[in-house]
Design a protein around this motif. Structure first.
Motif, PDB file in Angstrom:
ATOM      1  N   GLY A 137     -83.621 -37.377  24.968  1.00  0.00           N
ATOM      2  CA  GLY A 137     -82.959 -36.960  26.202  1.00  0.00           C
ATOM      3  C   GLY A 137     -81.467 -37.179  26.140  1.00  0.00           C
ATOM      4  N   CYS A 138     -80.759 -36.584  27.086  1.00  0.00           N
ATOM      5  CA  CYS A 138     -79.302 -36.753  27.128  1.00  0.00           C
ATOM      6  C   CYS A 138     -78.842 -37.070  28.548  1.00  0.00           C
ATOM      7  CB  CYS A 138     -78.580 -35.521  26.586  1.00  0.00           C
ATOM      8  SG  CYS A 138     -78.929 -33.974  27.448  1.00  0.00           S
ATOM      9  N   PHE A 139     -77.604 -37.459  28.654  1.00  0.00           N
ATOM     10  CA  PHE A 139     -77.001 -37.966  29.885  1.00  0.00           C
ATOM     11  C   PHE A 139     -75.868 -37.021  30.243  1.00  0.00           C
ATOM     12  CE2 PHE A 139     -73.954 -40.811  32.036  1.00  0.00           C
ATOM     13  CZ  PHE A 139     -74.766 -41.543  32.902  1.00  0.00           C
ATOM     14  N   ALA A 140     -76.090 -36.151  31.220  1.00  0.00           N
ATOM     15  CA  ALA A 140     -75.136 -35.079  31.507  1.00  0.00           C
ATOM     16  C   ALA A 140     -74.356 -35.380  32.779  1.00  0.00           C
ATOM     17  CB  ALA A 140     -75.870 -33.744  31.629  1.00  0.00           C
ATOM     18  N   HIS A 176     -80.406 -32.075  20.210  1.00  0.00           N
ATOM     19  CA  HIS A 176     -81.746 -32.570  19.868  1.00  0.00           C
ATOM     20  C   HIS A 176     -82.628 -32.807  21.088  1.00  0.00           C
ATOM     21  CE1 HIS A 176     -80.086 -34.314  15.815  1.00  0.00           C
ATOM     22  NE2 HIS A 176     -80.496 -33.067  15.690  1.00  0.00           N
ATOM     23  N   SER A 177     -82.020 -32.822  22.276  1.00  0.00           N
ATOM     24  CA  SER A 177     -82.760 -33.246  23.470  1.00  0.00           C
ATOM     25  C   SER A 177     -83.715 -32.184  24.012  1.00  0.00           C
ATOM     26  CB  SER A 177     -81.782 -33.630  24.589  1.00  0.00           C
ATOM     27  OG  SER A 177     -81.158 -34.846  24.287  1.00  0.00           O
ATOM     28  N   LYS A 178     -84.729 -32.689  24.690  1.00  0.00           N
ATOM     29  CA  LYS A 178     -85.648 -31.817  25.429  1.00  0.00           C
ATOM     30  C   LYS A 178     -85.410 -31.899  26.929  1.00  0.00           C
ATOM     31  CE  LYS A 178     -89.512 -31.040  22.309  1.00  0.00           C
ATOM     32  NZ  LYS A 178     -88.695 -31.184  21.113  1.00  0.00           N
ATOM     33  N   VAL A 179     -84.797 -32.997  27.388  1.00  0.00           N
ATOM     34  CA  VAL A 179     -84.518 -33.180  28.813  1.00  0.00           C
ATOM     35  C   VAL A 179     -83.120 -33.751  28.987  1.00  0.00           C
ATOM     36  CG1 VAL A 179     -86.910 -33.487  29.569  1.00  0.00           C
ATOM     37  CG2 VAL A 179     -85.615 -35.451  28.737  1.00  0.00           C
ATOM     38  N   ALA A 180     -82.611 -33.610  30.215  1.00  0.00           N
ATOM     39  CA  ALA A 180     -81.284 -34.140  30.523  1.00  0.00           C
ATOM     40  C   ALA A 180     -81.309 -34.787  31.902  1.00  0.00           C
ATOM     41  CB  ALA A 180     -80.236 -33.029  30.488  1.00  0.00           C
ATOM     42  N   PRO A 208     -85.528 -30.323  32.425  1.00  0.00           N
ATOM     43  CA  PRO A 208     -85.952 -29.925  31.073  1.00  0.00           C
ATOM     44  C   PRO A 208     -85.000 -28.864  30.532  1.00  0.00           C
ATOM     45  CG  PRO A 208     -87.804 -29.920  32.604  1.00  0.00           C
ATOM     46  CD  PRO A 208     -86.570 -30.049  33.438  1.00  0.00           C
ATOM     47  N   ILE A 209     -84.609 -28.996  29.264  1.00  0.00           N
ATOM     48  CA  ILE A 209     -83.678 -28.011  28.699  1.00  0.00           C
ATOM     49  C   ILE A 209     -84.267 -27.269  27.495  1.00  0.00           C
ATOM     50  CG2 ILE A 209     -81.626 -29.193  29.562  1.00  0.00           C
ATOM     51  CD1 ILE A 209     -81.162 -30.313  26.771  1.00  0.00           C
ATOM     52  N   ARG A 210     -85.369 -27.792  26.926  1.00  0.00           N
ATOM     53  CA  ARG A 210     -86.007 -27.105  25.791  1.00  0.00           C
ATOM     54  C   ARG A 210     -87.517 -27.252  25.888  1.00  0.00           C
ATOM     55  NH1 ARG A 210     -81.368 -29.268  23.188  1.00  0.00           N
ATOM     56  NH2 ARG A 210     -80.054 -27.614  22.277  1.00  0.00           N
ATOM     57  N   ASP A 211     -88.228 -26.288  25.267  1.00  0.00           N
ATOM     58  CA  ASP A 211     -89.680 -26.351  25.258  1.00  0.00           C
ATOM     59  C   ASP A 211     -90.167 -27.117  24.024  1.00  0.00           C
ATOM     60  OD1 ASP A 211     -89.509 -24.640  23.063  1.00  0.00           O
ATOM     61  OD2 ASP A 211     -89.954 -22.833  24.241  1.00  0.00           O
ATOM     62  N   GLU A 212     -91.467 -27.135  23.816  1.00  0.00           N
ATOM     63  CA  GLU A 212     -92.033 -27.904  22.707  1.00  0.00           C
ATOM     64  C   GLU A 212     -91.611 -27.366  21.345  1.00  0.00           C
ATOM     65  OE1 GLU A 212     -93.706 -30.770  22.794  1.00  0.00           O
ATOM     66  OE2 GLU A 212     -93.192 -30.723  24.922  1.00  0.00           O
ATOM     67  N   GLU A 213     -91.298 -26.066  21.275  1.00  0.00           N
ATOM     68  CA  GLU A 213     -90.825 -25.476  20.012  1.00  0.00           C
ATOM     69  C   GLU A 213     -89.312 -25.600  19.861  1.00  0.00           C
ATOM     70  OE1 GLU A 213     -93.199 -23.765  21.975  1.00  0.00           O
ATOM     71  OE2 GLU A 213     -94.610 -24.781  20.607  1.00  0.00           O
TER      72      GLU A 213
END
Length: 773
Positions: A286-289, A334-338, A359-364
């Motif tokens: 995850g990331c910190f936006a 690299h993150s999937k969520v923010a 969420p910013i990306r799916d499982e793929e």
């Protein structure tokens, strides 16, 4: 190896192998018959000499044709350079130098080793045939002959075992620090030079995954989510990681400290249950936006919005402009969520800045609809961190994704919070995230310590210049200027570390009423420590000359990677103004609460200072006992901190009375504010350094650290000499005496400085620089 020393390309490898022996034979400017006979007889049996080599050697052993002085000095230089390359397991002998200069550097390792061993025996016999060489000649070739064992010279004259200093610095977190070092010394963490950012980022990600699997990332999380509920250990681990790779350290901090910290500190149990365990193992990156392109450090002015739609029970996250894009977001690629910080709009009314999990990306790993991610690309440093920019176009997420510890939306669609005052709610929320400012300066200090350890170790073994070219040159740490450049920095590293340790202790044991003070302390120490780190690394680079400019000796990466430390987690100049405002608030508060008594106390203290510290005798007192006494330097630090705060308050009040707004008045006093904040931080570091030293048992460790803190104190006063002179706190004669006292302390600590930097406890494998090993 030998190819590195072929300074004269006209010389064959065989002749170069004979140069140390020729140098020793000619060192007294005259070859005797015994030496001539030994050289010529043995030379005829040496397999590596060609017929042409033997003929040339006959000419150079002719007693009526001594070598020119320039040629003789070239032989010495080549021999000394070869001596630099002697492996630790080899004897410092002429034969060893000859083998280095003459062996084939282009073969494989096994061939080189075999060739070396084949030469050593005949060359050793030849050396013995010369009948030995005198000490002056020996030192001329082997200026470091008594420094061959690792670190011997660095601590040879020290009175304290470096382990004693390390025990003081590591304190209660020694086990955690040792545990992290053990992990970093594994083969999987071998440091590589990866200049392609994608490769570097992948390596850093793999390292962080290992740290997550080992439980290091989750240390501050509650035990039920795989953590240890131990923020102190997390901070100790974080600073230890910085001895290895700063890109890894920062990505580690983003994943576990910022993203994980936002969930842990701003979310409630449902968020913890959903995100924390997988965050701690890095299964959920995850990331910190927070930061936006258009607003930088102004968090309250963020433009990104999260509008509540009661019909769908969703939050609509949106970036209304290009400038509203989230900027420099670590872990973005690299993150999937923010954790997205935005203005929460409920019922058409802004409820201030809140954080929402998006969420910013799916499982793929495909970017989700409405989310735009752009790579920040290459940076000045930290290219192993995947920084990016984020924009959102009406992205809908469930209302449950609102991190609602301090304010949420109820079933009726109304906003509710236990903290009614929006301003107090905002600062309470940000206060829970101050852990970043507690940890970042610790990583900066690790980089500074690495630089100091490299520069000091090099200074204790590198020699340069001598009155007689045939005598050993001077160790550069014996030069007063080198001592002046590095030893005060080592002293400051200890003082700043003690200040940071106090901050960590306060933060770990915080209560709500302490938070404003802790936030100011964290802002000030983060600024002071990271400014120090960048300045110290630069000085260390210069102090190591051309060797320090080589990438292998790590200053390039240390400089580049720490440069950003002065502006992330808050720009240092902005943070220092926050510190000054906090000081003014406390200053004003004391007058409001105590009324006339506070004014009388303030006046009384000023009068007392004038009588006891600013009288004609005190400002001219120059004896060493006075200058190195705690009474003098502690009073001097306190005076500067008090005076700058009180005069700042007076100036601001005068500007406001003159019709200026508080904002205008602050702009006019901006540099004064930063100076007052700096004085506060310096007093803090000195106070808690003295407390740490006082707590030690009597002995040499305590004595050396006491002198180290004295140096920090006097060097700091010296750096503010102009201000003290203008304030009539010291006279010119005392300013000169302080400068001399700093020189004396540096000279006295020269014999301890190797142990002091080794006391940082940085393993050779993590230090990495060849010039320090």
């Amino acid at each position: 190896m030998g190819a590195d020393f072929q300074m004269n390309t006209n010389l064959s490898p065989g002749i170069q192998a004979m140069l140390p022996l020729l140098y020793a034979a000619w060192a007294d400017r005259h070859l005797n018959l015994k030496e001539i006979h030994a050289l010529r007889k043995k030379a005829n049996t040496l397999a590596f000499l060609t017929e042409a080599d033997k003929k040339e050697l006959m000419e150079w052993t002719d007693p009526v044709r001594p070598p020119a002085r320039e040629l003789f000095q070239q032989w010495q230089t080549m021999g000394r350079n070869a001596a630099e390359m002697l492996p630790p397991d080899r004897k410092a002998s002429l034969a060893e130098l000859s083998a280095i200069l003459g062996h084939n550097a282009e073969g494989n390792a096994a061939d080189r080793a075999a060739f070396w061993d084949q030469q050593i025996n005949p060359l050793t016999e030849l050396e013995l045939g010369l009948g030995g060489i005198n000490e002056t000649t020996y030192r001329g070739l082997f200026p470091r002959f008594d420094q061959r064992e690792k670190l011997v010279e660095a601590v040879r004259d020290a009175t304290v075992n470096p382990a004693e200093f390390q025990a003081v610095l590591d304190g209660e977190h020694a086990d955690t620090i040792a545990r992290v070092k053990e992990i970093l010394l594994r083969p999987a963490f071998e440091r590589k030079t990866l200049r392609i950012k994608e490769e570097y980022r992948d390596q850093v990600l793999e390292w962080c995954k290992i740290l997550g699997q080992e439980g290091i990332g989750a240390m501050a999380f509650p035990e039920e989510y795989g953590g240890e509920d131990d923020m102190g250990s997390y901070a100790a681990a974080f600073e230890t990681l910085a001895y290895h790779d700063l890109s890894m350290t920062i990505k580690f901090g983003v994943q576990f400290g910022l993203w994980g910290g936002a969930v842990a500190n701003l979310g409630t149990k449902r968020h913890h249950d959903k995100y924390l365990r997988e965050t701690g193992t890095l299964e959920l990156p995850g990331c910190f936006a927070m930061t936006e392109t258009g607003h930088g450090s102004n968090v309250r002015g963020l433009e990104t919005t999260a509008v509540y739609d009661h019909e769908t029970r969703e939050l609509i996250v949106h970036s209304p402009s290009v400038a509203a894009g989230k900027e420099y977001i670590g872990n973005a690629m690299h993150s999937k969520v923010a954790a997205v910080f935005c203005q929460l709009i409920v019922g058409g009314e802004s409820k201030g800045v809140h954080a929402v999990v998006v969420p910013i990306r799916d499982e793929e790993h495909n970017t989700l609809p409405g989310v735009r991610v752009v790579d920040n690309g290459y940076k000045l440093g930290l290219n192993g961190v995947d920084n990016g920019r984020l924009w959102f176009t009406r992205v809908r997420v469930p209302v449950e994704n609102l991190l609602d510890k301090f304010g949420g939306i109820n079933a009726a669609g109304d906003y509710e919070s236990e903290i009614e005052n929006p301003s107090r709610r905002f600062f309470t929320m940000l206060g829970t995230l101050v852990g970043g400012r507690v940890c970042v300066p610790r990583a900066g200090m690790s980089a500074a310590k690495s630089a100091l350890a490299i520069a000091v170790r090099y200074g204790l073994r590198r020699r340069q210049f001598a009155a007689d070219p045939l005598k050993a040159e001077t160790i550069i740490m014996d030069y007063p200027n080198q001592q002046r450049r590095l030893i005060p920095l080592v002293a400051k590293a200890y003082a700043v570390q003690f200040g940071l340790d106090y901050l960590l202790e306060r933060y770990v044991n915080r209560s709500e009423k302490d938070m404003r003070e802790i936030e100011a302390m964290a802002a000030g120490l983060k600024s002071y420590a990271t400014w120090f780190a960048t300045a110290a690394i630069q000085e260390c680079r210069e102090a190591t000359g051309g060797k320090g400019y080589l990438a292998e000796n790590r200053f390039a990466d240390l400089k580049a990677d720490t440069d950003i430390f002065t502006t992330f987690e808050g720009d240092n100049n902005v943070l220092m103004q926050l510190v000054a405002k906090s000081l003014l608030t406390e200053f004003s508060k004391s007058f409001k609460e105590d009324g006339n008594f506070a004014m009388l106390k303030f006046i009384s203290r000023r009068v007392s200072t004038i009588v006891t510290e600013q009288n004609p005798y005190a400002i001219r007192q120059t004896d060493r006992a006075h200058l190195t006494s705690r009474a003098f330097y502690q009073q001097a630090f306190d005076f500067r901190a008090r005076r700058l705060t009180s005069t700042l308050a007076q100036r601001l009040r005068a500007y406001v009375k003159d019709g200026k707004s508080s904002h205008e008045a602050s702009l006019l006093c901006q540099t004064h504010m930063i100076a007052a904040a700096e004085a506060y931080v310096e007093s803090l570091c000195l106070e808690h350094s003295l407390k740490r030293v006082d707590a030690l048992e009597s002995g040499q460790t305590k004595s050396v650290l006491k002198k180290t803190i004295q140096l920090y104190a006097l060097h700091t006063i010296e750096s503010h000499a102009g201000w003290y002179l203008e304030s009539d706190y010291i006279a010119g004669v005392k300013s000169k005496a302080i400068r001399k006292a700093v020189d004396v302390l540096c000279a006295e600590l020269r014999y301890e400085v190797g142990a002091l930097v080794n006391g940082f406890g940085i393993p050779d494998e993590l230090l990495g620089a060849p010039i320090a090993l």
